[in-house]
Design a protein around this motif. Sequence first.
Motif: not given
Length: 78
Positions: A15-16, A59-60, A71-72, A74-78
């Motif tokens: 997705k990212v 926010l991200i 990476s930001e 990626y880390n923001s997605l669930q």
Amino acid sequence: MIPPQSLRVYSKTEKVNFLMNAYDTDKNGVLGFTEVKNLLIDLGYSNPASNDVYWFISLIDTNRDNKISWSELYNSLQ
């Protein structure tokens, strides 16, 4: 009926990668203001105001460089 093979579940990495490939138009590895604005427009926000785009980025953007890295995101997605 939808065939089971068409119900593929994409990983977070896929997705990212898709989002970065689609919206990182200058291919510098981050999503800047204009790229994020285009993403928001494609998500249905009609001509978002600058402060809304910066708010979304904030926010991200964990390192506070006003850009969204792979990476930001990626880390923001669930």
